[in-house]
Design an enzyme around this catalytic site. Structure first.
Site, PDB file in Angstrom:
ATOM      1  N   SER A  31       0.962  -1.208   0.020  1.00 47.83           N
ATOM      2  CA  SER A  31      -0.104  -0.131   0.086  1.00 47.83           C
ATOM      3  C   SER A  31       0.821   1.094  -0.108  1.00 47.83           C
ATOM      4  CB  SER A  31      -0.732   0.142   1.297  1.00 47.83           C
ATOM      5  OG  SER A  31      -2.167  -0.479   0.893  1.00 47.83           O
ATOM      6  N   GLY A  74      -5.583  11.987  -1.418  1.00 46.65           N
ATOM      7  CA  GLY A  74      -6.886  12.525  -1.008  1.00 46.65           C
ATOM      8  C   GLY A  74      -8.081  12.552  -2.139  1.00 46.65           C
ATOM      9  N   PRO A 119     -15.915  11.870   3.494  1.00 45.59           N
ATOM     10  CA  PRO A 119     -16.629  11.191   4.435  1.00 45.59           C
ATOM     11  C   PRO A 119     -18.122  10.964   3.817  1.00 45.59           C
ATOM     12  CG  PRO A 119     -15.653  13.098   5.531  1.00 45.59           C
ATOM     13  CD  PRO A 119     -15.102  13.067   4.307  1.00 45.59           C
ATOM     14  N   HIS A 144     -18.553  10.864   0.274  1.00 45.65           N
ATOM     15  CA  HIS A 144     -18.391  10.476  -0.981  1.00 45.65           C
ATOM     16  C   HIS A 144     -17.138   9.514  -1.220  1.00 45.65           C
ATOM     17  CE1 HIS A 144     -21.135  13.337  -2.476  1.00 45.65           C
ATOM     18  NE2 HIS A 144     -20.653  14.144  -1.590  1.00 45.65           N
ATOM     19  N   CYS A 147      -4.616   8.182 -12.321  1.00 47.41           N
ATOM     20  CA  CYS A 147      -3.695   7.447 -11.034  1.00 47.41           C
ATOM     21  C   CYS A 147      -4.074   6.271 -10.662  1.00 47.41           C
ATOM     22  CB  CYS A 147      -3.643   8.665  -9.666  1.00 47.41           C
ATOM     23  SG  CYS A 147      -3.556  10.281 -10.229  1.00 47.41           S
ATOM     24  N   ASN A 164      -5.786   4.094 -12.371  1.00 51.73           N
ATOM     25  CA  ASN A 164      -5.567   3.070 -13.558  1.00 51.73           C
ATOM     26  C   ASN A 164      -4.435   2.404 -12.998  1.00 51.73           C
ATOM     27  OD1 ASN A 164      -8.074   3.478 -14.601  1.00 51.73           O
ATOM     28  ND2 ASN A 164      -6.861   4.800 -16.230  1.00 51.73           N
ATOM     29  N   GLU A 195      -9.683   1.431  -3.557  1.00 53.94           N
ATOM     30  CA  GLU A 195      -9.169   1.736  -4.985  1.00 53.94           C
ATOM     31  C   GLU A 195     -10.439   1.249  -5.919  1.00 53.94           C
ATOM     32  OE1 GLU A 195      -5.968   2.355  -6.487  1.00 53.94           O
ATOM     33  OE2 GLU A 195      -4.677   2.189  -4.623  1.00 53.94           O
ATOM     34  N   HIS A 241     -15.156  -4.052  -4.688  1.00 57.53           N
ATOM     35  CA  HIS A 241     -15.398  -5.358  -5.610  1.00 57.53           C
ATOM     36  C   HIS A 241     -16.588  -5.020  -6.429  1.00 57.53           C
ATOM     37  CE1 HIS A 241     -14.952  -9.555  -6.319  1.00 57.53           C
ATOM     38  NE2 HIS A 241     -15.923  -9.736  -6.017  1.00 57.53           N
ATOM     39  N   PHE A 292     -24.434   3.022 -12.487  1.00 52.97           N
ATOM     40  CA  PHE A 292     -24.130   3.390 -11.224  1.00 52.97           C
ATOM     41  C   PHE A 292     -25.079   4.497 -10.674  1.00 52.97           C
ATOM     42  CE2 PHE A 292     -19.631   3.331 -13.325  1.00 52.97           C
ATOM     43  CZ  PHE A 292     -19.242   2.171 -12.233  1.00 52.97           C
TER      44      PHE A 292
END
Ligand code: TGC
Ligand code: FAD
Length: 385
Positions: free
Chosen positions: A91, A130, A134, A136, A239, A241, A364, A367, A384
């Site tokens: 990480s 960042g 909180p 989103h 980023c 990706n 990231e 799932h 979405f």
């Protein structure tokens, strides 16, 4: 090395040297201490500089900016070996490489590159990223962080949440909306007035990694700290990706560590006077684990080739991240069961990997979000919203 389909024939001698160097370092410097750090909920901060010295931070960045100029398969191999040690270590390396160095390298000015990249590559500076707030997480486009123009400067207000390494970061790449609602990237330095990064404690996952908030209370940001080369959500997504690609490889490392430990144990542990590896149920578990690891390795390798050719699509990256992390989590669970009670102890890595992978399957992009990205690729319809 677990290589059932002779994938080593598909990589170069240089890739093998890189793999051996990362594996040797992880075996010597990470594996002997990581269980204790995880128990203490403490980050082994000293390892960052060692990773810098070995060229594990921003390996795909050109040498003139402190990187190693390596290809994307090399980057993947490094992530795989680091995550065989612990997802916390991978990480740190992937945030630093893909989420901090990448945006400065691709979207930054020459001055920004020269000021920050060499220090990030050496591990002298720690960076964080960042995007999540909180309110989103999966929906970063709704972000509320605000960047307001004021004279020659900008004023930053708002908060970010769940940020890897924020409590110790020297700089934060922050994504916020400007007066026109356009997302911009900002380099926030740790001593900017009004900026704080409190730690989020009591985690049961990634316990050897620091996670925190980023809080901006009228932070004055000079124009020179804005990344000029990008605007819109595609900035942070590009980023991601790169980072998601690294995770697709990293998860294989965690899976191999669990599988190899279970194989070794099952050959030694006797019940009913025979090694437990002689029982069909144990062999089924081992055979299925090796099958899934091999499929994941093929996916990661092919994605690496596409990445090198700059042809890997976000949909392909999502499929590989989603598949490989789930594969690793399933293997952590199955392999832990193969050890019976011993599997719950810190003498073996499964429980730690399993708990870590609960974060990896969430960050990231969760799932389910990656499944929806694949669904959108297949149908052309976004599910979405
Ligand atoms: P949507 O309308 O689809 O897209 C908005 C704009 O973004 C572009 N875009 C991409 N560009 C490049 N690569 C990608 N993968 C892209 N995905 C989207 C898109 O083309 C569009 O551009 P434009 O120019 O037309 O405006 O966006 P949406 O609002 O429907 O949201 C969809 C999306 C993709 C953002 C969402 O599905 C998603 O991925 N959510 C997950 C959020 C996420 O991954 N957050 C990660 C935070 S960082 C982190 O977790 C670090 S953990 C670090 C560690 O410790 O290792
Ligand atoms: P939510 O978005 O609230 O999702 C909750 C649930 O709803 C999930 O199961 C999700 O799949 C589901 N869901 C949401 N939307 C939909 C939909 N449209 N359809 C179907 N299901 C949906 N972020 C950063 O910016 N930088 C970091 O460095 C960073 N590091 C992290 C480190 C750790 C240890 C963790 C755990 C997280 C980190 N994150 C970081 C945040 C991470 O990216 C978010 O947690 C992740 O994107 C999910 O957001 P959320 O937690 O707000 O969940």
């Amino acid at each position: 090395m677990v290589d059932y389909f002779n994938l080593d024939e598909l990589i170069s001698e240089e890739h093998k040297i890189i793999r051996n160097s990362a594996k040797e370092w992880v075996n010597r410097r990470v594996k002997p201490v990581i269980d204790e750090y995880s128990h203490r909920h403490e980050y082994p901060e000293h390892l960052m500089k060692e990773m810098g010295e070995l060229g594990f931070l921003g390996p795909f960045i050109l040498e003139e900016y402190g990187g190693s100029g390596l290809d994307m398969i090399s980057y993947g191999i490094i992530m795989q070996e680091l995550e065989a040690g612990d997802s916390s270590i991978r990480s740190s390396a992937s945030v630093q490489s893909s989420l901090v160095m990448y945006p400065i390298y691709y979207f930054g000015t020459e001055e920004q590159k020269r000021k920050y990249l060499p220090k990030l590559a050496s591990g002298e500076f720690v960076g964080c990223f960042g995007l999540t707030e909180p309110n989103h997480g999966s929906d970063p486009g709704g972000m509320e962080c605000k960047l307001t123009k004021q004279g020659g400067n900008y004023i930053l207000n708002g908060a970010k949440m769940w940020i890897t390494n924020s409590p110790i970061a020297d700089i934060a790449i922050v994504w916020a909306k400007d007066d026109e609602g356009i997302i911009k990237g900002i380099i926030v330095e740790k001593d900017f007035k009004g900026f704080s990064a409190p730690e989020i404690s009591k985690k049961w996952s990634l316990r050897a990694s620091l996670t925190g908030e980023l809080v901006f209370d009228n932070v004055i940001v000079p124009e020179e700290n804005i990344l000029p080369g990008i605007k819109g959500l595609k900035g942070p997504m590009m980023c991601l990706n790169s980072a998601r690609y690294g995770i697709a490889w990293g998860a294989i490392g965690a899976a191999i560590d669990c599988y190899s430990s279970a194989l070794e144990y099952s050959l030694q542990r006797k019940q009913f006077n025979v090694p437990i590896a002689s029982f069909q149920f144990q062999q089924k578990k081992l055979a299925e684990m090796l099958t899934e690891i091999t499929k994941a390795q093929l996916l990661a390798w092919r994605l690496g080739v596409l990445k090198n050719e700059d042809k890997a699509s976000p949909g392909q990256i999502s499929m590989a991240k989603r598949n490989n992390v789930k594969m690793a989590l399933d293997i952590a669970r199955e392999s832990r069961q193969m050890l019976g009670a011993m599997g719950i102890t810190g003498d073996f890595p499964m429980m730690r990997h399993m708990m870590n992978l609960e974060s990896v399957i969430t960050y990231e992009g969760t799932h389910d979000i990656h499944l929806l990205i694949t669904g959108m690729d297949i149908t052309g319809i976004s599910a979405f919203k």
